[in-house]
Design an enzyme around this catalytic site. Structure first.
Site, PDB file in Angstrom:
ATOM      1  N   LYS A 177       0.782  -1.501   0.112  1.00 31.16           N
ATOM      2  CA  LYS A 177      -0.004   0.340   0.082  1.00 31.16           C
ATOM      3  C   LYS A 177       1.542   1.414   0.191  1.00 31.16           C
ATOM      4  O   LYS A 177       1.819   1.467   0.760  1.00 31.16           O
ATOM      5  CB  LYS A 177      -0.710   0.292   1.248  1.00 31.16           C
ATOM      6  CG  LYS A 177      -2.061   1.259   1.426  1.00 31.16           C
ATOM      7  CD  LYS A 177      -2.659   0.766   2.333  1.00 31.16           C
ATOM      8  CE  LYS A 177      -3.383   2.272   2.258  1.00 31.16           C
ATOM      9  NZ  LYS A 177      -4.243   1.821   4.295  1.00 31.16           N
TER      10      LYS A 177
ATOM     11  N   LYS B 243      -2.089  -1.396  -3.620  1.00 34.18           N
ATOM     12  CA  LYS B 243      -2.438  -0.449  -3.363  1.00 34.18           C
ATOM     13  C   LYS B 243      -2.543   1.349  -4.131  1.00 34.18           C
ATOM     14  O   LYS B 243      -1.705   0.708  -2.863  1.00 34.18           O
ATOM     15  CB  LYS B 243      -4.044   0.125  -2.280  1.00 34.18           C
ATOM     16  CG  LYS B 243      -4.747   0.770  -2.258  1.00 34.18           C
ATOM     17  CD  LYS B 243      -5.487   0.519  -0.286  1.00 34.18           C
ATOM     18  CE  LYS B 243      -6.009   1.970  -0.461  1.00 34.18           C
ATOM     19  NZ  LYS B 243      -6.206   2.229   0.584  1.00 34.18           N
TER      20      LYS B 243
ATOM     21  N   ARG C  41       1.577   9.854   6.036  1.00 33.12           N
ATOM     22  CA  ARG C  41       1.367   8.325   6.147  1.00 33.12           C
ATOM     23  C   ARG C  41       3.129   7.810   5.959  1.00 33.12           C
ATOM     24  O   ARG C  41       2.846   6.899   5.489  1.00 33.12           O
ATOM     25  CB  ARG C  41       0.569   7.825   5.751  1.00 33.12           C
ATOM     26  CG  ARG C  41      -1.463   8.301   5.932  1.00 33.12           C
ATOM     27  CD  ARG C  41      -1.920   7.129   6.021  1.00 33.12           C
ATOM     28  NE  ARG C  41      -3.391   7.588   6.625  1.00 33.12           N
ATOM     29  CZ  ARG C  41      -4.348   8.298   7.738  1.00 33.12           C
ATOM     30  NH1 ARG C  41      -3.513   8.389   8.533  1.00 33.12           N
ATOM     31  NH2 ARG C  41      -5.206   8.520   6.665  1.00 33.12           N
TER      32      ARG C  41
HETATM   33  C1  PBG Z   1      -7.013   2.429   5.788  1.00 35.16           C
HETATM   34  C2  PBG Z   1      -7.536   3.046   4.788  1.00 35.16           C
HETATM   35  C3  PBG Z   1      -7.111   3.883   3.365  1.00 35.16           C
HETATM   36  C4  PBG Z   1      -8.486   3.324   1.748  1.00 35.16           C
HETATM   37  C5  PBG Z   1      -8.508   2.415   2.672  1.00 35.16           C
HETATM   38  N1  PBG Z   1      -7.754   2.161   4.160  1.00 35.16           N
HETATM   39  C6  PBG Z   1      -7.304   5.771   4.203  1.00 35.16           C
HETATM   40  C7  PBG Z   1      -5.301   6.083   4.041  1.00 35.16           C
HETATM   41  O1  PBG Z   1      -4.492   5.066   3.666  1.00 35.16           O
HETATM   42  O2  PBG Z   1      -5.350   6.968   3.952  1.00 35.16           O
HETATM   43  C8  PBG Z   1      -7.824   4.122   0.911  1.00 35.16           C
HETATM   44  C9  PBG Z   1      -9.474   3.815  -0.192  1.00 35.16           C
HETATM   45  C10 PBG Z   1      -9.850   4.840  -0.546  1.00 35.16           C
HETATM   46  O3  PBG Z   1      -8.890   5.706  -1.216  1.00 35.16           O
HETATM   47  O4  PBG Z   1     -10.878   4.101  -1.120  1.00 35.16           O
HETATM   48  N2  PBG Z   1      -5.602   2.750   6.233  1.00 35.16           N
END
Ligand code: PBG
Length: 324
Positions: free
Chosen positions: A192, A245, A214
């Site tokens: 991610k 992702k 983050r």
């Molecule tokens: C939680 C999370 C996020 C997303 C999924 N789980 C946000 C982030 O990491 O800031 C993003 C999903 C999306 O943008 O559709 N950590």
């Protein structure tokens, strides 16, 4: 005689027969935002067409989604009360736990996936406990494991940790197994990235960090080998499925991860990808339906066994009607 690949494109029946990539509704997962309250179904301004619902109206959304042909949902909880330790994430009567219980009661045959992270639940909006201004990895693991267990006990078939803490899969697996929930699967967001494409989600879930970013726990978009390492570590720790992702901008990563992964690989077509298509379609700049279909095909071609997408119901309808 010369070989002419164009012969294989002569008509639709032949094109379909020769297609290298095939999609099916069984690959689709639809994300749903659950907020506290009663009788609420409200639009999310940054994601036109997407809604937040309360636990009591969640079955209405499920009915729609299932009618479209989608059998799996991924739940995000938006609590009223946030604190430093994200305690609503692992409250057995938390908003997501309530939704899981109602959802499972009304639609026992559907697959419920709980997103496991603290950022929607913490007052500072970070994905774990803080030590000063940085996220403290190890003490966060116990809270994530408690969150996963409470979701499993409320009815989640799968838990999906999206926090990016090191060792999260092992901690969650141990906690689930220790409580006899060894059938609950872990679908880890192993790869991610720290992405600006999550912008609309943070509005939808109210989870933007109150300071900083983050980048100390999510991945650097410049790296692909690091993604392979993250994927292999999560698999070793016991992940049953892993996720890459965002989706479309990271197809090279998806392909690389797919090639080394022995477990199913998902791609998450995130909120920013959704809203970009919606915004351009609203202006008449893109043919929405065709772009949605093409995007899903590209994710599958790139290696996705599972596609998490806000377009899941539209995609399933297109598949049913033989348009995809
Ligand atoms: C939680 C999370 C996020 C997303 C999924 N789980 C946000 C982030 O990491 O800031 C993003 C999903 C999306 O943008 O559709 N950590």
């Amino acid at each position: 005689m010369i070989v002419r690949p164009r012969r294989l494109r002569r008509n639709k029946i032949i094109r379909d027969m020769a297609a290298e990539t095939r999609l099916s509704p069984s690959m689709l997962v639809y994300p749903v935002f659950i907020r506290e309250g009663k009788d609420i179904i409200e639009e999310i301004p940054a994601m036109p067409g997407q809604r937040r619902c309360s636990p009591d109206t969640f079955p209405r959304i499920l009915e729609e989604v299932r009618r479209a042909g989608v059998n799996s949902v991924l739940l995000f909880g938006i609590p009223e009360h946030k604190d430093e330790r994200g305690s609503e994430a692992y409250n057995e009567n938390g908003v997501i736990q309530q939704a899981l219980r109602t959802g499972k009661k009304h639609f026992p045959e559907m697959c419920f996936i709980g997103d496991v992270c603290l950022c929607e639940y913490t007052s500072h909006g970070h994905c774990g406990l803080l030590k000063g201004e940085t996220v403290d990895n190890d003490p966060t693991l116990e809270l994530l494991a408690q969150t996963a267990l409470s979701q499993a006990q409320a009815g989640a078939d799968i838990v999906a940790p999206s926090d990016m803490m090191d060792g999260h899969v092992a901690a969650i697996r141990a906690k689930l197994d220790g409580a006899g929930m060894d059938d609950t699967l872990i679908f880890s967001y192993a790869v991610k990235y720290a992405s600006a494409f999550y912008g609309p989600f943070r509005e939808a879930a109210g989870s933007a960090p109150s300071f900083g970013d983050r980048k100390s726990y999510q991945m650097d978009p410049r790296n692909v080998r690091e993604g392979i390492r993250e994927a292999l570590l999560d698999i070793e720790e016991g992940a049953d499925m892993i996720m890459v992702k965002p989706g479309l901008p990271y197809l090279d990563v998806l392909r690389a991860v797919k090639e080394v992964s022995e477990v199913p690989v998902g791609a998450y077509c995130v909120s920013g990808e959704y809203s970009m298509i919606k915004a351009a379609a609203e202006r008449g700049w893109l043919d929405e339906k065709r772009v949605i279909a093409e995007s899903a095909v590209c994710l599958a071609r790139g290696g996705a066994d599972i596609i998490v997408s806000y377009f899941a119901p539209e995609l399933a309808k297109m598949m049913k009607e033989g348009e995809l």
